[in-house]
Design an enzyme around this catalytic site. Sequence first.
Site, PDB file in Angstrom:
ATOM      1  N   TYR A 197      -1.913  -1.047  10.986  1.00 34.58           N
ATOM      2  CA  TYR A 197      -2.150  -1.579   9.631  1.00 34.58           C
ATOM      3  C   TYR A 197      -0.945  -1.289   8.720  1.00 34.58           C
ATOM      4  CZ  TYR A 197      -3.717  -1.675   4.790  1.00 34.58           C
ATOM      5  OH  TYR A 197      -3.777  -1.901   3.435  1.00 34.58           O
TER       6      TYR A 197
ATOM      7  N   SER B  17       0.833  -1.202   0.000  1.00 31.42           N
ATOM      8  CA  SER B  17       0.000   0.000   0.000  1.00 31.42           C
ATOM      9  C   SER B  17       0.863   1.246   0.000  1.00 31.42           C
ATOM     10  CB  SER B  17      -0.849  -0.021   1.269  1.00 31.42           C
ATOM     11  OG  SER B  17      -1.453   1.229   1.488  1.00 31.42           O
TER      12      SER B  17
ATOM     13  N   LYS C 289       2.102  -3.813   6.749  1.00 29.87           N
ATOM     14  CA  LYS C 289       2.543  -3.796   5.345  1.00 29.87           C
ATOM     15  C   LYS C 289       4.066  -3.623   5.271  1.00 29.87           C
ATOM     16  CE  LYS C 289      -1.436  -4.418   3.419  1.00 29.87           C
ATOM     17  NZ  LYS C 289      -1.750  -5.709   2.783  1.00 29.87           N
TER      18      LYS C 289
HETATM   19  P1  NAD Z   1     -11.177  -6.882   1.169  1.00 38.27           P
HETATM   20  O1  NAD Z   1     -11.419  -6.908   2.639  1.00 38.27           O
HETATM   21  O2  NAD Z   1     -12.327  -6.585   0.277  1.00 38.27           O
HETATM   22  O3  NAD Z   1     -10.551  -8.286   0.716  1.00 38.27           O
HETATM   23  C1  NAD Z   1      -9.718  -9.056   1.550  1.00 38.27           C
HETATM   24  C2  NAD Z   1     -10.251 -10.484   1.530  1.00 38.27           C
HETATM   25  O4  NAD Z   1      -9.405 -11.301   2.364  1.00 38.27           O
HETATM   26  C3  NAD Z   1     -11.656 -10.610   2.082  1.00 38.27           C
HETATM   27  O5  NAD Z   1     -12.449 -11.341   1.163  1.00 38.27           O
HETATM   28  C4  NAD Z   1     -11.494 -11.374   3.397  1.00 38.27           C
HETATM   29  O6  NAD Z   1     -12.600 -12.224   3.659  1.00 38.27           O
HETATM   30  C5  NAD Z   1     -10.212 -12.156   3.152  1.00 38.27           C
HETATM   31  N1  NAD Z   1      -9.423 -12.477   4.337  1.00 38.27           N
HETATM   32  C6  NAD Z   1      -9.055 -11.656   5.353  1.00 38.27           C
HETATM   33  N2  NAD Z   1      -8.299 -12.313   6.240  1.00 38.27           N
HETATM   34  C7  NAD Z   1      -8.161 -13.581   5.772  1.00 38.27           C
HETATM   35  C8  NAD Z   1      -7.487 -14.746   6.239  1.00 38.27           C
HETATM   36  N3  NAD Z   1      -6.808 -14.714   7.391  1.00 38.27           N
HETATM   37  N4  NAD Z   1      -7.554 -15.876   5.514  1.00 38.27           N
HETATM   38  C9  NAD Z   1      -8.283 -15.916   4.367  1.00 38.27           C
HETATM   39  N5  NAD Z   1      -8.940 -14.852   3.868  1.00 38.27           N
HETATM   40  C10 NAD Z   1      -8.889 -13.701   4.568  1.00 38.27           C
HETATM   41  O7  NAD Z   1      -9.977  -5.871   0.918  1.00 38.27           O
HETATM   42  P2  NAD Z   1      -9.395  -5.297  -0.470  1.00 38.27           P
HETATM   43  O8  NAD Z   1      -9.722  -3.854  -0.530  1.00 38.27           O
HETATM   44  O9  NAD Z   1      -9.759  -6.166  -1.591  1.00 38.27           O
HETATM   45  O10 NAD Z   1      -7.830  -5.400  -0.157  1.00 38.27           O
HETATM   46  C11 NAD Z   1      -7.046  -6.494  -0.598  1.00 38.27           C
HETATM   47  C12 NAD Z   1      -5.612  -6.280  -0.172  1.00 38.27           C
HETATM   48  O11 NAD Z   1      -5.139  -5.049  -0.698  1.00 38.27           O
HETATM   49  C13 NAD Z   1      -5.423  -6.194   1.350  1.00 38.27           C
HETATM   50  O12 NAD Z   1      -4.218  -6.857   1.682  1.00 38.27           O
HETATM   51  C14 NAD Z   1      -5.300  -4.710   1.604  1.00 38.27           C
HETATM   52  O13 NAD Z   1      -4.536  -4.432   2.750  1.00 38.27           O
HETATM   53  C15 NAD Z   1      -4.584  -4.251   0.338  1.00 38.27           C
HETATM   54  N6  NAD Z   1      -4.809  -2.821   0.035  1.00 38.27           N
HETATM   55  C16 NAD Z   1      -6.092  -2.355  -0.094  1.00 38.27           C
HETATM   56  C17 NAD Z   1      -6.309  -0.986  -0.341  1.00 38.27           C
HETATM   57  C18 NAD Z   1      -7.703  -0.430  -0.447  1.00 38.27           C
HETATM   58  O14 NAD Z   1      -7.858   0.781  -0.311  1.00 38.27           O
HETATM   59  N7  NAD Z   1      -8.731  -1.237  -0.711  1.00 38.27           N
HETATM   60  C19 NAD Z   1      -5.208  -0.130  -0.495  1.00 38.27           C
HETATM   61  C20 NAD Z   1      -3.929  -0.646  -0.387  1.00 38.27           C
HETATM   62  C21 NAD Z   1      -3.735  -2.011  -0.121  1.00 38.27           C
HETATM   63  N1  UFG Z   2     -12.370  11.518   3.602  1.00 36.22           N
HETATM   64  C1  UFG Z   2     -13.376  12.391   3.951  1.00 36.22           C
HETATM   65  N2  UFG Z   2     -14.527  11.888   4.480  1.00 36.22           N
HETATM   66  C2  UFG Z   2     -14.707  10.540   4.674  1.00 36.22           C
HETATM   67  C3  UFG Z   2     -13.665   9.657   4.318  1.00 36.22           C
HETATM   68  C4  UFG Z   2     -12.506  10.186   3.791  1.00 36.22           C
HETATM   69  O1  UFG Z   2     -13.253  13.610   3.781  1.00 36.22           O
HETATM   70  O2  UFG Z   2     -15.773  10.134   5.161  1.00 36.22           O
HETATM   71  C5  UFG Z   2     -11.144  12.078   2.972  1.00 36.22           C
HETATM   72  C6  UFG Z   2      -9.864  11.750   3.716  1.00 36.22           C
HETATM   73  O3  UFG Z   2      -9.621  12.745   4.702  1.00 36.22           O
HETATM   74  C7  UFG Z   2      -8.852  11.750   2.583  1.00 36.22           C
HETATM   75  C8  UFG Z   2      -9.651  11.221   1.390  1.00 36.22           C
HETATM   76  O4  UFG Z   2     -11.014  11.443   1.711  1.00 36.22           O
HETATM   77  O5  UFG Z   2      -8.437  13.058   2.287  1.00 36.22           O
HETATM   78  C9  UFG Z   2      -9.439   9.736   1.129  1.00 36.22           C
HETATM   79  O6  UFG Z   2      -9.698   9.004   2.321  1.00 36.22           O
HETATM   80  P1  UFG Z   2      -9.847   7.409   2.321  1.00 36.22           P
HETATM   81  O7  UFG Z   2     -10.186   7.018   3.718  1.00 36.22           O
HETATM   82  O8  UFG Z   2     -10.790   6.997   1.250  1.00 36.22           O
HETATM   83  O9  UFG Z   2      -8.412   6.893   1.884  1.00 36.22           O
HETATM   84  P2  UFG Z   2      -6.981   7.141   2.537  1.00 36.22           P
HETATM   85  O10 UFG Z   2      -6.132   7.831   1.522  1.00 36.22           O
HETATM   86  O11 UFG Z   2      -7.085   7.756   3.875  1.00 36.22           O
HETATM   87  O12 UFG Z   2      -6.468   5.640   2.755  1.00 36.22           O
HETATM   88  C10 UFG Z   2      -6.629   4.615   1.754  1.00 36.22           C
HETATM   89  C11 UFG Z   2      -6.768   3.262   2.459  1.00 36.22           C
HETATM   90  C12 UFG Z   2      -5.488   2.951   3.188  1.00 36.22           C
HETATM   91  C13 UFG Z   2      -4.346   2.978   2.211  1.00 36.22           C
HETATM   92  C14 UFG Z   2      -4.276   4.320   1.511  1.00 36.22           C
HETATM   93  C15 UFG Z   2      -3.200   4.331   0.462  1.00 36.22           C
HETATM   94  O13 UFG Z   2      -7.837   3.302   3.390  1.00 36.22           O
HETATM   95  O14 UFG Z   2      -5.568   1.658   3.749  1.00 36.22           O
HETATM   96  O15 UFG Z   2      -5.532   4.598   0.889  1.00 36.22           O
HETATM   97  O16 UFG Z   2      -3.351   3.263  -0.406  1.00 36.22           O
HETATM   98  F1  UFG Z   2      -3.199   2.756   2.875  1.00 36.22           F
END
Ligand code: NAD
Ligand code: UFG
Length: 332
Positions: free
Chosen positions: A149, A125, A153
């Site tokens: 979190y 991330s 990572k």
């Molecule tokens: P998500 O929660 O939709 O998907 C994660 C999946 O993993 C879920 O289906 C959950 O049931 C499964 N899971 C969790 N723990 C598990 C375990 N111990 N064993 C088996 N399955 C398990 O999340 P996502 O948004 O699809 O994110 C996927 C990956 O990308 C994560 O590692 C997350 O940290 C990373 N990531 C997400 C974002 C974002 O903003 N969505 C940003 C950066 C990185």
């Molecule tokens: N924000 C609002 N109101 C809300 C939610 C968010 O104003 O209800 C603003 C935040 O302050 C930020 C922007 O919208 O300026 C984006 O916020 P998000 O929570 O959607 O995303 P972040 O950038 O804070 O974080 C996300 C994931 C993290 C990841 C990061 C970088 O949640 O896990 O992107 O990949 F690490």
Amino acid sequence: MTTILVTGGTGFIGSHTTVALQQAGYHVLILDNLSNSSVQVLDAIATITGTRPEFIQGDIRDAALLDSLFAAQPVSAVLHFAGLKAVGESVAMPLAYYDNNVHGSVQLLQAMQRAQVRTLVFSSSATVYGDPQALPLTEDHPRSATNPYGHTKLVVEDILENLHASEAGWRIARLRYFNPVGAHPSGLIGEAPQGVPNNLMPYVAQVATGQRERVQVFGNDYNTPDGTGVRDYIHVTDLADGHVHALQYCLQARQDLLTVNLGTGVGYSVLDMIRAFEQASGKTIAYDIVGRRTGDIAACWADTELAYEKLGWRARKTIQDMCDDAWRWESK
Ligand code: NAD
Ligand code: UFG
């Protein structure tokens, strides 16, 4: 057919990547414990691609299950999405985060080592960059973490680097995602957060459908063009496509440890995103400006050149595509 194990494959990013993998000709085996997703996603994937992915309900921390899974069929590579991802929850429940994300990854890597499967694509991330010292963020920017979190990572990134250095044969990609949003254009799969969404775009979408009243905009006094936070939002299908490129790179590369950003290289503000969603939905999105959210940074966007140089991949979709597709999914 080449079999790819996708951990977390019924989740938001994993499900879209499963579609992209199937469309690129791979056989997908999903392992997911369904802690944050639903088994119905499998039917939706089958409707989109014509093929239902193979599915095992189970946990990445279950070593015996992993051993039997690798023994049952040849797996060429693992795409590892499974994990917990809510920043606030990680502050409240750090042990659950270290257990799932760090211990879970170690269990998976040990099982891969036993099975001699040494090709892995890992979901990292942009959070590993902490508060940016310069923009755009290049992959050599110093790393830091401000919450458990983010720390998980960082730790897993380090584990992968140590593992790669320790034993020949590992081919590893660490992909640093910026802000994944949107949904599959079919409207059949998308992001389905449980409870109150933590992230901006699912919250905005729920205001558009009337499930929630108003968006709280966390601060308009940042040093950004309109004072609200700026992020690099990337369409989840572009992100999925980036994974297929990274997988192909790993399968071809000899023994690389690849670390790349997956973003668009462009930042948009909270108000830009609210306006784009109003355009997509035809609804007025009510919002209030409130105080800053603890731990938030002002602005963050990716340098995308290394991903293009290494993978020949660039994100293509606009914020309007992201909002149009998210709205199609949400309004279904
Ligand atoms: P998500 O929660 O939709 O998907 C994660 C999946 O993993 C879920 O289906 C959950 O049931 C499964 N899971 C969790 N723990 C598990 C375990 N111990 N064993 C088996 N399955 C398990 O999340 P996502 O948004 O699809 O994110 C996927 C990956 O990308 C994560 O590692 C997350 O940290 C990373 N990531 C997400 C974002 C974002 O903003 N969505 C940003 C950066 C990185
Ligand atoms: N924000 C609002 N109101 C809300 C939610 C968010 O104003 O209800 C603003 C935040 O302050 C930020 C922007 O919208 O300026 C984006 O916020 P998000 O929570 O959607 O995303 P972040 O950038 O804070 O974080 C996300 C994931 C993290 C990841 C990061 C970088 O949640 O896990 O992107 O990949 F690490």
